[in-house]
Design an enzyme around this catalytic site. Structure first.
Site, mmCIF file in Angstrom:
data_model
loop_
_atom_site.group_PDB
_atom_site.id
_atom_site.type_symbol
_atom_site.label_atom_id
_atom_site.label_comp_id
_atom_site.label_asym_id
_atom_site.label_seq_id
_atom_site.Cartn_x
_atom_site.Cartn_y
_atom_site.Cartn_z
ATOM 1 N N LYS A 82 0.850 -1.214 0.000
ATOM 2 C CA LYS A 82 0.000 0.000 0.000
ATOM 3 C C LYS A 82 0.873 1.247 0.000
ATOM 4 C CE LYS A 82 0.798 1.434 4.447
ATOM 5 N NZ LYS A 82 1.551 2.612 4.807
ATOM 6 N N PRO A 123 9.592 -3.610 -0.957
ATOM 7 C CA PRO A 123 10.722 -3.141 -0.152
ATOM 8 C C PRO A 123 10.437 -3.311 1.352
ATOM 9 C CG PRO A 123 10.180 -1.542 -1.866
ATOM 10 C CD PRO A 123 9.106 -2.587 -1.906
ATOM 11 N N ALA A 168 10.794 -2.554 5.431
ATOM 12 C CA ALA A 168 10.877 -1.375 6.322
ATOM 13 C C ALA A 168 10.800 -0.085 5.488
ATOM 14 C CB ALA A 168 12.139 -1.400 7.167
ATOM 15 N N GLY A 195 5.162 -6.335 5.683
ATOM 16 C CA GLY A 195 4.954 -7.427 6.640
ATOM 17 C C GLY A 195 3.472 -7.657 6.897
ATOM 18 N N SER A 196 2.714 -6.571 7.007
ATOM 19 C CA SER A 196 1.277 -6.686 7.290
ATOM 20 C C SER A 196 0.540 -7.380 6.147
ATOM 21 C CB SER A 196 0.659 -5.298 7.487
ATOM 22 O OG SER A 196 1.329 -4.605 8.495
ATOM 23 N N ASP A 236 -2.124 -2.513 10.717
ATOM 24 C CA ASP A 236 -2.400 -2.382 9.279
ATOM 25 C C ASP A 236 -2.909 -3.688 8.647
ATOM 26 O OD1 ASP A 236 -1.639 0.248 9.235
ATOM 27 O OD2 ASP A 236 0.355 -0.109 8.396
HETATM 28 P P1 ATP Z 1 4.469 -0.331 7.765
HETATM 29 O O1 ATP Z 1 4.190 0.398 6.494
HETATM 30 O O2 ATP Z 1 3.314 -1.198 8.239
HETATM 31 O O3 ATP Z 1 5.102 0.505 8.836
HETATM 32 P P2 ATP Z 1 6.918 -1.239 6.716
HETATM 33 O O4 ATP Z 1 6.702 -1.377 5.245
HETATM 34 O O5 ATP Z 1 7.549 0.044 7.172
HETATM 35 O O6 ATP Z 1 5.548 -1.450 7.425
HETATM 36 P P3 ATP Z 1 7.820 -3.937 6.931
HETATM 37 O O7 ATP Z 1 8.400 -4.201 5.578
HETATM 38 O O8 ATP Z 1 6.489 -4.517 7.226
HETATM 39 O O9 ATP Z 1 7.819 -2.383 7.246
HETATM 40 O O10 ATP Z 1 8.908 -4.450 7.970
HETATM 41 C C1 ATP Z 1 9.168 -3.919 9.229
HETATM 42 C C2 ATP Z 1 9.971 -4.952 10.024
HETATM 43 O O11 ATP Z 1 9.142 -6.097 10.255
HETATM 44 C C3 ATP Z 1 11.194 -5.453 9.271
HETATM 45 O O12 ATP Z 1 12.344 -4.909 9.824
HETATM 46 C C4 ATP Z 1 11.159 -6.972 9.384
HETATM 47 O O13 ATP Z 1 12.273 -7.502 10.067
HETATM 48 C C5 ATP Z 1 9.877 -7.308 10.162
HETATM 49 N N1 ATP Z 1 9.067 -8.305 9.437
HETATM 50 C C6 ATP Z 1 8.464 -9.359 9.981
HETATM 51 N N2 ATP Z 1 7.801 -10.078 9.050
HETATM 52 C C7 ATP Z 1 7.985 -9.461 7.882
HETATM 53 C C8 ATP Z 1 7.562 -9.748 6.550
HETATM 54 N N3 ATP Z 1 6.816 -10.822 6.247
HETATM 55 N N4 ATP Z 1 7.915 -8.881 5.578
HETATM 56 C C9 ATP Z 1 8.652 -7.775 5.897
HETATM 57 N N5 ATP Z 1 9.110 -7.492 7.134
HETATM 58 C C10 ATP Z 1 8.779 -8.321 8.120
#
Ligand code: ATP
Length: 285
Positions: free
Chosen positions: A11, A94, A96, A102-103, A136
């Site tokens: 998203k 990508p 983090a 992850g969500s 999320d």
């Molecule tokens: P949001 O937009 O919800 O803040 P994000 O895109 O910033 O999420 P993610 O890619 O979801 O961040 O990852 C955040 C952390 O969650 C990572 O550092 C990772 O180690 C951990 N993580 C656990 N499971 C997953 C997964 N399936 N995919 C990505 N990261 C994951």
């Protein structure tokens, strides 16, 4: 059926506001969530027992700390599922990045288990359960365009914006969501985006109305800490984007293009820039 594969979509936030803080420390948000065509692929395979996971990315944990495993454990325990699952994740979103990677994987795990074990649960029930995995995750089960309130779990579906090209750039830095929210509290006066106005613009199908109201209060923290985000936004606008914004807590930046040729040209030009660690040209879903 012993096996299934699901696409788990990322998203972006067309608008993101923080409106307050709850007694438990969580921030209250008001966000416009929008699925885009960048996706992971999650394969589930039935096994006699237990949960296991592999991924094609070495950057990710594949133990209980992966949100896929957390969501799967929750499903197993809540619905007393007899049998186990082996997951394989092809990671394309990508990490983090502010794109709910992850969500969305957790949402796919729950939907996949619902199908694989013929649980017949409506999305609404999965969404209610999923908030304990992450704020999320309910949105990722719903997908599309939605207003997210509360801690992100109170969802109102909205009409999709008019079709556009979306250029997404994730610079080679990781941003901790926790860091951004903690520093927002100390940031003082904030420039709040007009989320209600954006909801109306979406209902009216007015792209200009949407573009005029794009804003993300978290830029207040992330942009000064990582000036590359401002550089990317400026480059996108100079390349012809009609609007550009940071997604979530960053550092991903997206640009909206109404013209396909211009979007393609911007993609070709910006992919050679040092900051374009990961670059995608996609659309709204
Ligand atoms: P949001 O937009 O919800 O803040 P994000 O895109 O910033 O999420 P993610 O890619 O979801 O961040 O990852 C955040 C952390 O969650 C990572 O550092 C990772 O180690 C951990 N993580 C656990 N499971 C997953 C997964 N399936 N995919 C990505 N990261 C994951």
């Amino acid at each position: 059926m012993d096996r299934c594969t699901l696409k788990a979509y990322a998203k972006i936030n067309l608008g993101l506001d923080v409106t307050g803080r709850l007694p438990n420390g969580y921030h209250q948000v008001k966000m416009i969530m929008q699925s885009v065509g960048i996706c992971d692929e999650l394969t589930l395979e039935k096994t006699p027992e237990g949960l296991s996971m592999t991924a094609d990315s070495e950057e990710l944990p594949t133990d209980e700390s992966n949100l896929v495993c957390k969501a799967a454990r929750l499903m197993q325990e809540t619905f007393h599922i007899p049998g186990g699952v082996r997951f394989h994740l092809k990671k394309r979103i990508p990490i983090a990045a502010g794109m709910a990677g992850g969500s969305t994987d957790a949402a796919a795990a729950m939907k996949g288990m619902n199908t694989l074990f013929r649980l017949g649960l409506p999305d609404k029930e999965l969404m209610e359960l999923s908030v304990s995995v992450g704020a999320d995750v309910p949105y990722c089960i719903l997908g599309g365009t939605a207003l997210a309130e509360g801690i992100g779990e109170k969802l109102t579906p909205l009409p999709s914006p008019p079709a556009c090209r979306v250029l997404v750039i994730k610079p080679d830095i990781g941003v901790s969501t926790k860091y951004v929210y903690e520093h927002l509290d100390a940031a003082g006066s904030l420039n709040h985006p007009d989320i209600d106005g954006m909801v109306n613009a979406l209902k009216e199908g007015s792209l200009q109305g949407i573009l005029n109201r794009m804003g993300n209060v978290l830029e207040t923290v992330t942009v000064p800490a990582y000036p590359v985000i401002r550089d990317i936004k400026e480059k996108m606008l100079s390349a012809g984007a009609a609007g550009s914004l940071m997604s979530g807590s960053g550092p991903t930046v997206f640009g909206i293009f109404t013209d396909q040729e211009r979007a393609r040209h911007a993609f070709d030009t910006l992919k050679t820039e040092a900051f374009s660690a990961q670059i995608f040209l996609t659309t709204f879903l």
